[in-house]
Design an enzyme around this catalytic site. Structure first.
Site, PDB file in Angstrom:
ATOM      1  N   GLN A  74       0.848  -1.194   0.000  1.00 57.55           N
ATOM      2  CA  GLN A  74       0.000   0.000   0.000  1.00 57.55           C
ATOM      3  C   GLN A  74       0.882   1.241   0.000  1.00 57.55           C
ATOM      4  O   GLN A  74       1.663   1.453   0.924  1.00 57.55           O
ATOM      5  CB  GLN A  74      -0.898   0.012   1.233  1.00 57.55           C
ATOM      6  CG  GLN A  74      -1.773   1.260   1.288  1.00 57.55           C
ATOM      7  CD  GLN A  74      -2.638   1.315   2.538  1.00 57.55           C
ATOM      8  OE1 GLN A  74      -2.865   0.296   3.171  1.00 57.55           O
ATOM      9  NE2 GLN A  74      -3.104   2.490   2.880  1.00 57.55           N
ATOM     10  N   CYS A  80      -6.435   1.490   1.890  1.00 61.49           N
ATOM     11  CA  CYS A  80      -6.403   0.157   2.527  1.00 61.49           C
ATOM     12  C   CYS A  80      -7.689  -0.625   2.274  1.00 61.49           C
ATOM     13  O   CYS A  80      -7.664  -1.844   2.112  1.00 61.49           O
ATOM     14  CB  CYS A  80      -6.115   0.249   4.018  1.00 61.49           C
ATOM     15  SG  CYS A  80      -7.349   1.152   4.954  1.00 61.49           S
ATOM     16  N   HIS A 154      -7.633   0.775   9.807  1.00 62.74           N
ATOM     17  CA  HIS A 154      -6.949   0.097   8.705  1.00 62.74           C
ATOM     18  C   HIS A 154      -7.672  -1.198   8.358  1.00 62.74           C
ATOM     19  O   HIS A 154      -8.139  -1.919   9.237  1.00 62.74           O
ATOM     20  CB  HIS A 154      -5.507  -0.193   9.147  1.00 62.74           C
ATOM     21  CG  HIS A 154      -4.641  -0.765   8.075  1.00 62.74           C
ATOM     22  ND1 HIS A 154      -4.418  -0.129   6.874  1.00 62.74           N
ATOM     23  CD2 HIS A 154      -3.943  -1.928   8.015  1.00 62.74           C
ATOM     24  CE1 HIS A 154      -3.617  -0.871   6.130  1.00 62.74           C
ATOM     25  NE2 HIS A 154      -3.322  -1.969   6.802  1.00 62.74           N
ATOM     26  N   ASP A 169      -1.896  -7.605   4.281  1.00 63.89           N
ATOM     27  CA  ASP A 169      -1.915  -6.222   4.777  1.00 63.89           C
ATOM     28  C   ASP A 169      -0.882  -5.437   3.975  1.00 63.89           C
ATOM     29  O   ASP A 169       0.322  -5.695   4.085  1.00 63.89           O
ATOM     30  CB  ASP A 169      -1.557  -6.230   6.269  1.00 63.89           C
ATOM     31  CG  ASP A 169      -1.497  -4.830   6.874  1.00 63.89           C
ATOM     32  OD1 ASP A 169      -1.536  -3.840   6.120  1.00 63.89           O
ATOM     33  OD2 ASP A 169      -1.406  -4.726   8.117  1.00 63.89           O
TER      34      ASP A 169
END
Length: 215
Positions: A74, A80, A154, A169
């Site tokens: 990211q 996100c 997030h 993630d």
């Protein structure tokens, strides 16, 4: 979320729905099968220290991640949610259906052989996804804050690839492997990992779990 994916050409044969709690009784209310779980959680000091510790431990021990896992970094501030959705969809292409001109399908196909960092740059340049994200944000969906607004919440995704439960993630340098899972036990296995996030920050209430289930 469902609207965002529909605008990007995902056929609504699978839909995201809320998971109202992580105990067996509430998990039993979630339609099955489930192919992905998204967790929205607060980025706190406790979480950040855990994340850095986890990262150095995995770097020291090495990791065994399947080449079949679609993973991207990211680099856009508030993407996100978008990256969580891409992770959920890209790792479940065997289950999901796309419209013939789907911008999301095109993005996944074109980026599948790229490194996680290259995928991030590719997303920055992808107008169709950015425009859809911004129109979702303007419609007041809480999942899509503007891309430059500072947010301390997030999104991450959990998926089953090759019988392993992966946490994806974009703020982390690599996928996190959480052990074995099956199609039948996937929701319960992902819920156990979500519980650990909650246990690290017992004072926090800002956790949301959604599941991608067959409609």
């Amino acid at each position: 979320m469902n609207q965002f994916l529909r605008q990007l050409g995902l056929v609504p044969t699978w839909q995201f729905g809320d998971v109202y709690g992580l105990d067996p009784e509430l998990l039993s209310l979630v339609p099955r099968p489930v192919c992905a779980v998204l967790l929205l959680f607060p980025v706190t000091e406790k979480y950040e220290s855990f994340r850095l510790e986890e990262e150095s431990k995995i770097k020291a021990q090495g990791r065994d991640v399947s080449s079949e896992v679609y993973f991207m970094r990211q680099t856009i501030g508030n993407a996100c949610g978008t990256i969580g959705l891409i992770h959920a969809v890209a790792n479940n292409q065997g289950h999901l259906e796309f419209e013939p001109d789907s911008p999301l399908k095109a993005f996944i196909m074109e980026s599948s052989k790229m490194s996680p960092e290259e995928k991030a740059i590719f997303l920055e340049k992808d107008e169709s996804i950015r425009v859809t994200h911004e129109s979702s944000a303007q419609e007041g969906q809480t999942e899509a804050p503007s891309l430059d607004e500072k947010v301390d919440l997030h999104f991450i995704a959990f998926v089953n690839v090759g019988g392993q439960l992966y946490e994806l993630d974009g703020r982390k340098p690599f996928p996190i492997v959480h052990g074995k899972t099956t199609e039948n036990s996937f929701l319960e296995d992902a819920a156990e990992v979500c519980k650990k996030f909650m246990a690290r920050d017992p004072q926090e209430l800002r956790f949301t779990v959604v599941a991608l289930s067959k409609a």
